[in-house]
Design an enzyme around this catalytic site. Structure first.
Site, PDB file in Angstrom:
ATOM      1  N   LYS A 106     -32.864  46.936 -11.290  1.00  0.00           N
ATOM      2  CA  LYS A 106     -31.464  46.828 -10.860  1.00  0.00           C
ATOM      3  C   LYS A 106     -30.800  45.757 -11.699  1.00  0.00           C
ATOM      4  CE  LYS A 106     -28.054  47.890  -8.130  1.00  0.00           C
ATOM      5  NZ  LYS A 106     -27.209  47.914  -9.345  1.00  0.00           N
ATOM      6  N   LYS A 124     -33.098  36.550  -9.623  1.00  0.00           N
ATOM      7  CA  LYS A 124     -31.894  36.711  -8.809  1.00  0.00           C
ATOM      8  C   LYS A 124     -32.114  37.795  -7.754  1.00  0.00           C
ATOM      9  CE  LYS A 124     -28.123  36.930 -11.142  1.00  0.00           C
ATOM     10  NZ  LYS A 124     -26.983  37.401 -11.962  1.00  0.00           N
ATOM     11  N   LYS A 158     -31.513  45.089 -17.151  1.00  0.00           N
ATOM     12  CA  LYS A 158     -30.163  44.864 -17.678  1.00  0.00           C
ATOM     13  C   LYS A 158     -29.945  45.796 -18.857  1.00  0.00           C
ATOM     14  CE  LYS A 158     -26.657  42.072 -16.739  1.00  0.00           C
ATOM     15  NZ  LYS A 158     -26.190  41.666 -15.401  1.00  0.00           N
ATOM     16  N   GLY A 180     -22.039  47.477 -13.058  1.00  0.00           N
ATOM     17  CA  GLY A 180     -21.130  46.927 -14.059  1.00  0.00           C
ATOM     18  C   GLY A 180     -21.455  45.475 -14.378  1.00  0.00           C
ATOM     19  N   ASP A 181     -20.910  45.006 -15.481  1.00  0.00           N
ATOM     20  CA  ASP A 181     -20.996  43.605 -15.893  1.00  0.00           C
ATOM     21  C   ASP A 181     -19.762  43.381 -16.772  1.00  0.00           C
ATOM     22  OD1 ASP A 181     -22.926  41.167 -15.887  1.00  0.00           O
ATOM     23  OD2 ASP A 181     -22.459  41.380 -18.013  1.00  0.00           O
ATOM     24  N   SER A 229     -24.598  45.418  -4.363  1.00  0.00           N
ATOM     25  CA  SER A 229     -25.030  46.665  -5.010  1.00  0.00           C
ATOM     26  C   SER A 229     -26.204  47.275  -4.257  1.00  0.00           C
ATOM     27  CB  SER A 229     -25.431  46.393  -6.456  1.00  0.00           C
ATOM     28  OG  SER A 229     -24.309  46.246  -7.283  1.00  0.00           O
TER      29      SER A 229
END
Length: 450
Positions: free
Chosen positions: A94, A118, A130, A169-170, A382
């Site tokens: 994730k 995290k 990522k 998203g980022d 999320s």
């Protein structure tokens, strides 16, 4: 801490540098975690067994692929796409997708490595990953962005799924980009697998609070940290760097809790706002018009002043929330904050403080919460979106926000207690690294050498 532990960590880090040459952001992220793990290995040496540290620092899978697309002039453009699936011991990978010209493999690895801890801290069953591309959405038409996203997903779709890898998203990937990505995934997979991406629109599987989650979560955790020292946001002056999604909703929650946001920024400079931020105007400028922060100063009045290319950290404040990008707050800026009386720093961005700045905070009694704890609200929500998708349900804003608040409160309690357990009271860097590490490490040891 024994000399053998120091030597063991040092030798491994030297190998990692050689194995991952030219990736300074990844080196920085690993170095910080390994420094904390010296404390763990001194007290719990079994965590050095079965090559655990080496396996933890090596991604399970690294994907690099070509992304060809056609611009509005009919010319072919080629970008590079990435997805690093770092660790799935706790659950499916994730982590967000970042579209920005600075993106390279090292940056994606640093972000994916941070994401492991995290996600672990949220207490939810999600692993770390990522992805992204060196594509720059700025200045592109909606159709160009759509064509790029469709090409990007044409390769990525075969590597993701709600039980395998769930991107979000980022930087550079908002609701528009998620929509185009999901549409292409649906076309290619021939199914409406809503749990495969998070940050979706509310009418097709999205979750309330997802937009606000990282910024709100940052402020919830900072509020818990302040409460531990008998303070609150009521009457506090707060710097929020950046003016994207995280910064905007951090500013909103700060002002809801009685604080005053006295400065915000973008890559061109910063705006000092001594009487607080007009959030309606800011949202219109940044989210609707996609204009620069200077436009806010020109229209806001109320004492707002634009400082082209200035250093936002020179503004006097009680709390600093860096929400822009990695390494934006260096050692000299940390000294400026201290000189101006700042007592709390919490990271809304990923690794926005340099090692020199972090060291200064820890040595000078500035209460500091690292990003892997403080900005976990986005991925936490999320995961809540994934829960709603799995149950074909949709929760109210109030209920989802309550869940987010509880998760962030529990993260602070966890890192605070862990720091105390390892005789590092008040060191929330060590607390976050150790608490996040132990959950993942225990799972990896239980599951064998894989």
């Amino acid at each position: 801490m024994t000399a053998s532990v120091d030597t063991q960590i040092s030798e491994y880090y030297d190998k990692l540098l050689k194995r991952n040459a030219g990736e300074p952001e990844f080196h920085q992220a690993v170095s910080e975690v390994l420094d904390s793990l010296k404390i763990v290995l001194g007290k719990d040496p079994h965590y050095a067994d079965y090559g655990l540290i080496e396996r933890l620092c090596e991604p399970e899978r690294q994907l690099i692929f070509r992304v060809p697309w056609t611009d509005d002039n009919g010319d072919i453009q080629v970008n590079r796409g990435f997805r690093v699936q770092f660790n799935s011991a706790l659950g499916p990978y994730k982590g967000g997708l970042r579209f920005h010209p600075s993106v390279n493999l090292g940056i994606i690895k640093f972000l994916g490595f941070e994401q492991i801890f995290k996600n672990s801290l949220t207490g939810l069953p999600i692993g770390g990953g990522k992805g992204g591309s060196d594509f720059d959405p700025k200045g592109k038409s909606d159709r160009e962005i759509m064509r790029f996203c469709q090409s990007f997903m044409t390769e990525l779709y075969r590597h993701i799924g709600e039980y395998r890898d769930v991107p979000a998203g980022d930087i550079g990937v908002g609701g528009r980009e998620i929509g185009y990505l999901f549409g292409q995934y649906r076309r290619l997979s021939n199914q409406h697998e809503s749990g495969v991406l998070t940050g979706k629109g509310l009418t097709w599987g999205g979750s309330l609070v997802r937009t606000e989650a990282t910024g709100y979560g940052l402020v919830y955790l900072t509020s818990e940290m302040m409460k531990a020292h008998n303070e609150s946001f009521e009457g506090a002056k707060v710097i929020v760097s950046g003016s994207g999604n995280v910064a905007i909703y951090a500013a909103e929650k700060v002002q809801q809790l009685g604080g005053t946001v006295v400065a915000m920024s973008d890559s061109s400079g910063y705006v000092s706002t001594p009487n607080g931020v007009d959030l309606e105007l800011l949202k219109d400028i940044k989210e609707v018009r996609r204009a620069r922060i200077s436009a806010y100063a020109a229209e806001a009045g109320n004492g707002a002043e634009y400082h082209k290319g200035g250093n936002i950290w020179e503004v006097k404040a009680d709390v600093a929330l860096p929400c822009a990008t990695q390494n934006e707050l260096d050692g000299e800026s940390a000294k400026l904050l201290a000189a101006n009386g700042t007592r709390y720093v919490a990271e809304g961005a990923n690794m926005p403080s340099t090692p020199e700045a972090v060291h200064f905070f820890l040595q000078n009694d500035i209460h500091y919460a690292p990003g892997k704890a403080a900005n976990a609200g986005g991925v936490a929500t999320s995961a809540l979106e994934m829960q709603q998708n799995a149950s074909r349900d949709s929760w109210s804003f109030e209920y989802t926000d309550q869940r987010l608040h509880e998760i962030m409160s529990n993260i602070f309690k966890d890192i605070d207690k862990t720091a105390k357990d390892y005789d590092r009271e008040g060191d929330y860097v060590a607390g976050a690294n150790i608490a996040g590490f132990k959950k993942v490490a225990d799972a990896m040891l239980a599951q064998g050498v894989i």
